[in-house]
Write a protein that holds these residues in place. Sequence first.
Motif, PDB file in Angstrom:
ATOM      1  N   ASP A 312       0.030  28.334   3.321  1.00 38.08           N
ATOM      2  CA  ASP A 312      -0.586  27.976   4.555  1.00 38.08           C
ATOM      3  C   ASP A 312       1.515  28.693   4.773  1.00 38.08           C
ATOM      4  O   ASP A 312       1.248  29.286   6.193  1.00 38.08           O
ATOM      5  N   ALA A 313       2.003  28.933   4.715  1.00 37.04           N
ATOM      6  CA  ALA A 313       3.340  29.209   4.805  1.00 37.04           C
ATOM      7  C   ALA A 313       2.960  31.186   4.924  1.00 37.04           C
ATOM      8  O   ALA A 313       4.266  32.217   5.838  1.00 37.04           O
ATOM      9  N   VAL A 314       2.588  31.475   3.844  1.00 39.92           N
ATOM     10  CA  VAL A 314       2.257  32.810   3.897  1.00 39.92           C
ATOM     11  C   VAL A 314       1.688  33.282   5.347  1.00 39.92           C
ATOM     12  O   VAL A 314       2.186  34.337   6.307  1.00 39.92           O
ATOM     13  N   VAL A 315       0.699  33.132   5.760  1.00 39.94           N
ATOM     14  CA  VAL A 315      -0.210  33.505   6.314  1.00 39.94           C
ATOM     15  C   VAL A 315       0.849  32.390   7.806  1.00 39.94           C
ATOM     16  O   VAL A 315      -0.051  33.667   9.002  1.00 39.94           O
ATOM     17  N   GLY A 316       1.341  31.761   7.563  1.00 39.08           N
ATOM     18  CA  GLY A 316       1.889  31.407   9.113  1.00 39.08           C
ATOM     19  C   GLY A 316       2.811  32.241   9.749  1.00 39.08           C
ATOM     20  O   GLY A 316       3.220  32.435  10.927  1.00 39.08           O
ATOM     21  N   SER A 317       3.569  33.452   8.850  1.00 39.26           N
ATOM     22  CA  SER A 317       4.275  34.489   9.330  1.00 39.26           C
ATOM     23  C   SER A 317       3.824  35.776  10.031  1.00 39.26           C
ATOM     24  O   SER A 317       4.585  35.976   9.837  1.00 39.26           O
ATOM     25  N   LEU A 318       2.335  35.621   9.827  1.00 43.88           N
ATOM     26  CA  LEU A 318       1.561  36.976  10.332  1.00 43.88           C
ATOM     27  C   LEU A 318       1.400  37.142  12.000  1.00 43.88           C
ATOM     28  O   LEU A 318       1.627  35.696  12.331  1.00 43.88           O
ATOM     29  N   PRO A 319       1.877  38.431  12.994  1.00 39.38           N
ATOM     30  CA  PRO A 319       1.134  37.896  13.960  1.00 39.38           C
ATOM     31  C   PRO A 319       0.480  37.449  14.604  1.00 39.38           C
ATOM     32  O   PRO A 319      -0.094  36.378  15.248  1.00 39.38           O
ATOM     33  N   CYS A 320      -0.307  37.901  14.074  1.00 42.90           N
ATOM     34  CA  CYS A 320      -2.206  37.268  14.447  1.00 42.90           C
ATOM     35  C   CYS A 320      -2.876  36.533  13.616  1.00 42.90           C
ATOM     36  O   CYS A 320      -3.646  37.569  12.491  1.00 42.90           O
ATOM     37  N   HIS A 321      -3.278  35.436  13.780  1.00 46.76           N
ATOM     38  CA  HIS A 321      -3.491  34.617  12.684  1.00 46.76           C
ATOM     39  C   HIS A 321      -4.591  33.722  12.938  1.00 46.76           C
ATOM     40  O   HIS A 321      -3.269  32.961  13.697  1.00 46.76           O
ATOM     41  N   TYR A 322      -4.887  32.968  12.288  1.00 49.59           N
ATOM     42  CA  TYR A 322      -5.400  30.895  11.894  1.00 49.59           C
ATOM     43  C   TYR A 322      -5.229  30.476  11.311  1.00 49.59           C
ATOM     44  O   TYR A 322      -6.456  31.238  10.095  1.00 49.59           O
ATOM     45  N   ILE A 323      -4.985  29.421  11.293  1.00 51.93           N
ATOM     46  CA  ILE A 323      -4.874  28.708   9.836  1.00 51.93           C
ATOM     47  C   ILE A 323      -6.168  27.351  10.697  1.00 51.93           C
ATOM     48  O   ILE A 323      -5.743  26.487  11.331  1.00 51.93           O
ATOM     49  N   VAL A 324      -7.106  26.886   9.510  1.00 54.95           N
ATOM     50  CA  VAL A 324      -8.105  25.847  10.319  1.00 54.95           C
ATOM     51  C   VAL A 324      -8.022  25.599   9.442  1.00 54.95           C
ATOM     52  O   VAL A 324      -8.458  25.712   8.012  1.00 54.95           O
ATOM     53  N   ARG A 325      -8.032  24.607   9.410  1.00 50.01           N
ATOM     54  CA  ARG A 325      -7.241  23.208   8.492  1.00 50.01           C
ATOM     55  C   ARG A 325      -7.873  22.018   8.251  1.00 50.01           C
ATOM     56  O   ARG A 325      -8.364  21.900   9.797  1.00 50.01           O
ATOM     57  N   THR A 326      -8.860  22.379   7.512  1.00 50.92           N
ATOM     58  CA  THR A 326     -10.034  20.637   7.591  1.00 50.92           C
ATOM     59  C   THR A 326      -9.898  19.972   6.282  1.00 50.92           C
ATOM     60  O   THR A 326      -9.465  19.957   5.472  1.00 50.92           O
ATOM     61  N   SER A 327     -11.233  19.092   6.303  1.00 55.81           N
ATOM     62  CA  SER A 327     -11.328  17.999   4.968  1.00 55.81           C
ATOM     63  C   SER A 327     -12.284  18.108   5.026  1.00 55.81           C
ATOM     64  O   SER A 327     -13.637  17.435   5.736  1.00 55.81           O
ATOM     65  N   TRP A 328     -12.408  17.329   3.687  1.00 57.21           N
ATOM     66  CA  TRP A 328     -14.503  16.413   3.104  1.00 57.21           C
ATOM     67  C   TRP A 328     -15.287  17.604   3.240  1.00 57.21           C
ATOM     68  O   TRP A 328     -16.176  17.115   4.295  1.00 57.21           O
ATOM     69  N   VAL A 329     -15.265  18.842   3.197  1.00 56.86           N
ATOM     70  CA  VAL A 329     -16.020  19.708   3.679  1.00 56.86           C
ATOM     71  C   VAL A 329     -17.863  19.547   2.837  1.00 56.86           C
ATOM     72  O   VAL A 329     -17.649  19.269   1.681  1.00 56.86           O
ATOM     73  N   ILE A 330     -18.818  19.855   3.432  1.00 54.34           N
ATOM     74  CA  ILE A 330     -20.450  19.694   3.856  1.00 54.34           C
ATOM     75  C   ILE A 330     -20.580  21.381   3.983  1.00 54.34           C
ATOM     76  O   ILE A 330     -20.691  21.078   5.098  1.00 54.34           O
ATOM     77  N   GLY A 331     -21.189  20.808   3.248  1.00 51.16           N
ATOM     78  CA  GLY A 331     -22.253  22.647   4.062  1.00 51.16           C
ATOM     79  C   GLY A 331     -23.595  23.164   1.970  1.00 51.16           C
ATOM     80  O   GLY A 331     -24.127  21.643   2.169  1.00 51.16           O
ATOM     81  N   ASP A 332     -23.778  24.042   2.561  1.00 52.82           N
ATOM     82  CA  ASP A 332     -24.939  24.340   2.354  1.00 52.82           C
ATOM     83  C   ASP A 332     -24.651  24.735   0.224  1.00 52.82           C
ATOM     84  O   ASP A 332     -23.995  25.794  -0.144  1.00 52.82           O
ATOM     85  N   GLY A 333     -24.459  23.424  -0.462  1.00 56.27           N
ATOM     86  CA  GLY A 333     -23.672  24.001  -2.391  1.00 56.27           C
ATOM     87  C   GLY A 333     -23.753  21.927  -2.427  1.00 56.27           C
ATOM     88  O   GLY A 333     -24.191  21.545  -1.607  1.00 56.27           O
ATOM     89  N   ASN A 334     -22.608  22.672  -3.489  1.00 55.19           N
ATOM     90  CA  ASN A 334     -22.976  21.167  -4.385  1.00 55.19           C
ATOM     91  C   ASN A 334     -21.358  20.269  -3.678  1.00 55.19           C
ATOM     92  O   ASN A 334     -20.365  20.611  -3.375  1.00 55.19           O
ATOM     93  N   ASN A 335     -22.087  19.316  -2.904  1.00 55.57           N
ATOM     94  CA  ASN A 335     -20.751  18.157  -2.466  1.00 55.57           C
ATOM     95  C   ASN A 335     -21.398  16.791  -2.487  1.00 55.57           C
ATOM     96  O   ASN A 335     -22.267  16.303  -3.038  1.00 55.57           O
ATOM     97  N   PHE A 336     -20.106  16.171  -2.123  1.00 56.52           N
ATOM     98  CA  PHE A 336     -20.093  14.704  -2.120  1.00 56.52           C
ATOM     99  C   PHE A 336     -21.684  13.919  -1.501  1.00 56.52           C
ATOM    100  O   PHE A 336     -22.488  12.819  -2.221  1.00 56.52           O
ATOM    101  N   VAL A 337     -21.988  14.874  -0.654  1.00 54.61           N
ATOM    102  CA  VAL A 337     -23.248  14.119   0.584  1.00 54.61           C
ATOM    103  C   VAL A 337     -24.559  14.016  -0.530  1.00 54.61           C
ATOM    104  O   VAL A 337     -25.550  13.276  -0.434  1.00 54.61           O
ATOM    105  N   ARG A 338     -24.374  15.689  -0.903  1.00 54.29           N
ATOM    106  CA  ARG A 338     -25.633  15.566  -2.100  1.00 54.29           C
ATOM    107  C   ARG A 338     -25.366  14.696  -3.225  1.00 54.29           C
ATOM    108  O   ARG A 338     -26.660  14.913  -3.454  1.00 54.29           O
TER     109      ARG A 338
END
Length: 462
Positions: A312-338
Amino acid sequence: MSGDITVAPTSIPGLVVLDIPVHGDNRGWFKENWQREKMTAAGLPDFGPVQNNVSFNTAAGTTRGIHAEPWDKLVSVAAGRIFGAWVDLREGPHFGTVFTAEVDPSRVVFVPRGVGNAYQTLEPDTAYTYLVNHHWSPSAEYTFVNLGDETVAIDWPIPLAQAAVSDKDRAHPRLRDVAPVPPRRILVLGADGQLGRALRLLLPDAEFAGRRALDLSEPRALDGRTWRDYAVVINAAAYTKVDEAETPEGRAEAWASNVRGLARLAAVCREHRITLVHLSSDYVFDGRRAVHGEDEPLTPLGVYGQTKAAGDAVVGSLPCHYIVRTSWVIGDGNNFVRTMAALGDRGIDPAVVSDQVGRLSFTGDIAAAILHLLGTQAPFGTYNVSSGGEPASWADIAKRVFALRGHDPDRVTPVTTTEYFASRAAAPRPLNSVLDLTKIEASGFAVPDWNERLERYLRALP
């Protein structure tokens, strides 16, 4: 002339004309042909020039173009006067749009990538200058259109029959035969992961690279690509084996992928003015606060969290960036809900941690939030992205999954984190992963409730 810089739009999107101060006396004149701070404040894109070229033309009527180059440029006149002509050769509804203007030392024109540029000198000994944001390369691909194209129909002050035009420029194709310049592309790294799969659905025209195609831990992984052709890189790739990261081998792999490889990617994005979208994690926090905001100091507990915080510190130094911080990810694949759904269906009664609290984040919503940030050109920076609704523990969510699958939720036994990991080594985990969603909501993105998304997700499972 006044001391103000004015920026005026034109009929071609992105092509702008700047009137700039020229200060003169009996000795001659002086101007700030490129002044980043003043010009960007006035509305010029901060396009990051790296090379300045000068074309000297001895005779009036010298005509050059129409060339669309794979970079942006700022064109101006150091001496003399020109008639400038620009043709939009980019793919889209403005293809073929023309704009013309006379340019003297008091005027500067910003020409975006893919817009054809041409000029005709109106005075002898004219010096034409152009500032570009990529170094010239013999391998660069140009797009051309004929100076005398009947559809473009530029009204040259000096007829082309009387002008000095190179044989090469006279041989350029008519507009009907020109292949439009495609937009700069989007590259998605981590294409085989849960978020990568969700992004495939929303970005069918993007380029996707899985770990086999581009492994950030490999020092030469970024070689061989024409990076100036990309506008955005979405980095959904990471080493995510939280517990294995605590081992000597895992620690080395985590730092190689999540920090050193990311630093190389960030350097490429900086050089080529690419917007980097980087996925971060709740593991950058120690979980001591009730709600984690974007500006909270990073306090990771384990090796995985430490590498994500460093990234995050590396990316945050860029002039053009989005850091998208998330948690407990659920999608198409192995995950807690499945896993919980499968255990319930198989008649297995699990023990699930009850003292870790947070919200689920569904990959379709994360992907939609990324597109929202890019599409609305939201201010660069860090954004928390998860589902909304009341925070819950892993055990609460497991019980909800059991109930929605038609099973008795009391089959789920709540346990503490210490009890759950009593018999095996494990990385420390934040006990509170609730993310403050005020900033992403203020940007105009509608955050869904995790309960609603969970019901929809489970309905889609076999």
